[in-house]
Design a protein around this motif. Structure first.
Motif, PDB file in Angstrom:
ATOM      1  N   GLU A   1       0.867  -1.174   0.072  1.00  0.00           N
ATOM      2  CA  GLU A   1      -0.033   0.117   0.070  1.00  0.00           C
ATOM      3  C   GLU A   1       0.943   1.297  -0.119  1.00  0.00           C
ATOM      4  O   GLU A   1       1.755   1.406   0.802  1.00  0.00           O
ATOM      5  CB  GLU A   1      -1.013   0.020   1.304  1.00  0.00           C
ATOM      6  N   ARG A   2       0.763   2.290  -1.035  1.00  0.00           N
ATOM      7  CA  ARG A   2       1.483   3.352  -1.149  1.00  0.00           C
ATOM      8  C   ARG A   2       1.354   4.053   0.449  1.00  0.00           C
ATOM      9  O   ARG A   2       2.311   4.713   0.570  1.00  0.00           O
ATOM     10  CB  ARG A   2       1.169   4.119  -2.415  1.00  0.00           C
ATOM     11  N   ALA A   3       0.260   4.336   0.586  1.00  0.00           N
ATOM     12  CA  ALA A   3       0.047   5.199   1.717  1.00  0.00           C
ATOM     13  C   ALA A   3       1.088   4.578   3.116  1.00  0.00           C
ATOM     14  O   ALA A   3       1.434   5.605   4.110  1.00  0.00           O
ATOM     15  CB  ALA A   3      -1.367   5.285   2.356  1.00  0.00           C
ATOM     16  N   ASP A   4       1.111   3.350   3.192  1.00  0.00           N
ATOM     17  CA  ASP A   4       2.052   2.908   4.082  1.00  0.00           C
ATOM     18  C   ASP A   4       3.325   2.962   4.160  1.00  0.00           C
ATOM     19  O   ASP A   4       4.019   2.848   5.302  1.00  0.00           O
ATOM     20  CB  ASP A   4       1.622   1.445   4.381  1.00  0.00           C
TER      21      ASP A   4
ATOM     22  N   ASP B   1       4.259   6.180   3.838  1.00  0.00           N
ATOM     23  CA  ASP B   1       4.521   7.414   4.654  1.00  0.00           C
ATOM     24  C   ASP B   1       4.178   7.058   5.932  1.00  0.00           C
ATOM     25  O   ASP B   1       5.050   7.590   6.722  1.00  0.00           O
ATOM     26  CB  ASP B   1       3.205   8.314   4.159  1.00  0.00           C
TER      27      ASP B   1
ATOM     28  N   ARG C   1      -3.243  -1.488  10.304  1.00  0.00           N
ATOM     29  CA  ARG C   1      -2.909  -0.639   9.998  1.00  0.00           C
ATOM     30  C   ARG C   1      -3.132   0.940  10.045  1.00  0.00           C
ATOM     31  O   ARG C   1      -4.720   0.924  10.485  1.00  0.00           O
ATOM     32  CB  ARG C   1      -2.809  -0.707   8.459  1.00  0.00           C
TER      33      ARG C   1
ATOM     34  N   THR D   1      -3.968   3.298   8.065  1.00  0.00           N
ATOM     35  CA  THR D   1      -4.673   3.767   7.254  1.00  0.00           C
ATOM     36  C   THR D   1      -6.028   2.828   6.881  1.00  0.00           C
ATOM     37  O   THR D   1      -6.835   3.182   5.893  1.00  0.00           O
ATOM     38  CB  THR D   1      -3.947   3.837   5.845  1.00  0.00           C
TER      39      THR D   1
END
Length: 265
Positions: free
Chosen positions: A104-107, A109, A261, A263
């Motif tokens: 996951e791209r947001a993870d 960050d 997570r 997010t």
């Protein structure tokens, strides 16, 4: 260590004072008569807690800072140095914990936040005190790591990596500062009853009340222990984790429920 002037209470500088382990350590030091330089993002909540705990106002200074903001924590430390001088003990306790999924791209960050807060924030906390402690030829720096830093756990890679970094960094720092008579203590909490562990969806063996952790931590710090796992039964788990072959670790831990997570819904 250099003797503290007669009539002056010793000073501890402590991050993460708004809750959990940091607040429990602050209370334990207050009960021993120490002066407290407390760092937290939520200053008002710490002020309320200080009043409720019955800690004398003249023994406490509260500094607003976020350890993930390097200049913020350095400014708080410099303010403490200018006001009260060099602490006897600095405890880098502030930390965050989230599960991550690298797919996951947001993870990514979230991973960056974990490293920035748990590892680089700890180094930034220590930074302003190193030179004056070297000059004084005394002092203790305390890094709060975790048993999660010993081996990786599924879904917990960011937190495990940050705490593994704390363990290695503190070990390096300990050897660097030994000639200057400055101690570095690494604490490895197991499962401690705090807001951080409250939402964990998996079993937490040897879960320990936070006040009991603080009692044992203060003894380890006072003794200048280089490395201490708390509670002690978890130390045996750490030994097993260190030497467990990868095939066994994968089989046992691979089925473990993951940390939620940040997010995720």
């Amino acid at each position: 260590m250099t003797a503290i002037p007669e009539g002056v209470a010793p000073l501890v500088f402590l991050t993460g004072a708004s809750s959990g382990i940091g607040q429990a350590l602050a209370l334990a030091y207050a009960r021993q008569g120490w002066r407290l330089a407390l760092v937290a993002r939520r200053v008002e909540s710490v002020q309320i807690w200080v009043e409720q705990a019955g800690i004398a106002a003249e023994r406490v200074r509260i500094y607003a800072a976020d350890v993930s903001d390097r200049q913020s924590i350095i400014a708080a430390a410099e303010s403490c140095l200018n006001t009260w001088g060099v602490p006897e003990i600095v405890v880098a306790c502030a930390g965050i914990s989230h599960g991550i999924d690298t797919a996951e791209r947001a993870d990514l960050d979230v991973f960056e936040d974990l490293l920035q807060t748990n590892l680089l924030g700890l180094a930034a906390t220590f930074h302003p005190f190193l030179a004056p402690m070297r000059v004084r030829q005394s002092g203790t720096l305390v890094g709060v790591a975790s048993v999660a830093g010993i081996r990786g756990l599924p879904g917990h890679g960011g937190y495990c990596a940050s705490k593994a970094g704390v363990i290695s960094y503190c070990e390096s720092l300990r050897m660097e500062l030994a000639p200057h008579k400055v101690r570095v203590v690494t604490l490895l909490p197991g499962f401690i009853e705090t807001p951080m562990t409250r939402g964990n969806p998996y079993p937490m063996p040897f879960l320990m009340p936070v006040d009991k952790f603080a009692e044992q931590a203060l003894r380890a710090i006072a003794a200048g222990r280089a490395y201490r796992v708390i509670p002690w039964p978890m130390a045996w788990v750490v030994r097993l984790l260190r030497w467990a072959p990868a095939v066994l670790l994968d089989r046992v831990m691979g089925r473990r429920q993951r940390k939620p997570r940040k997010t995720s819904s």
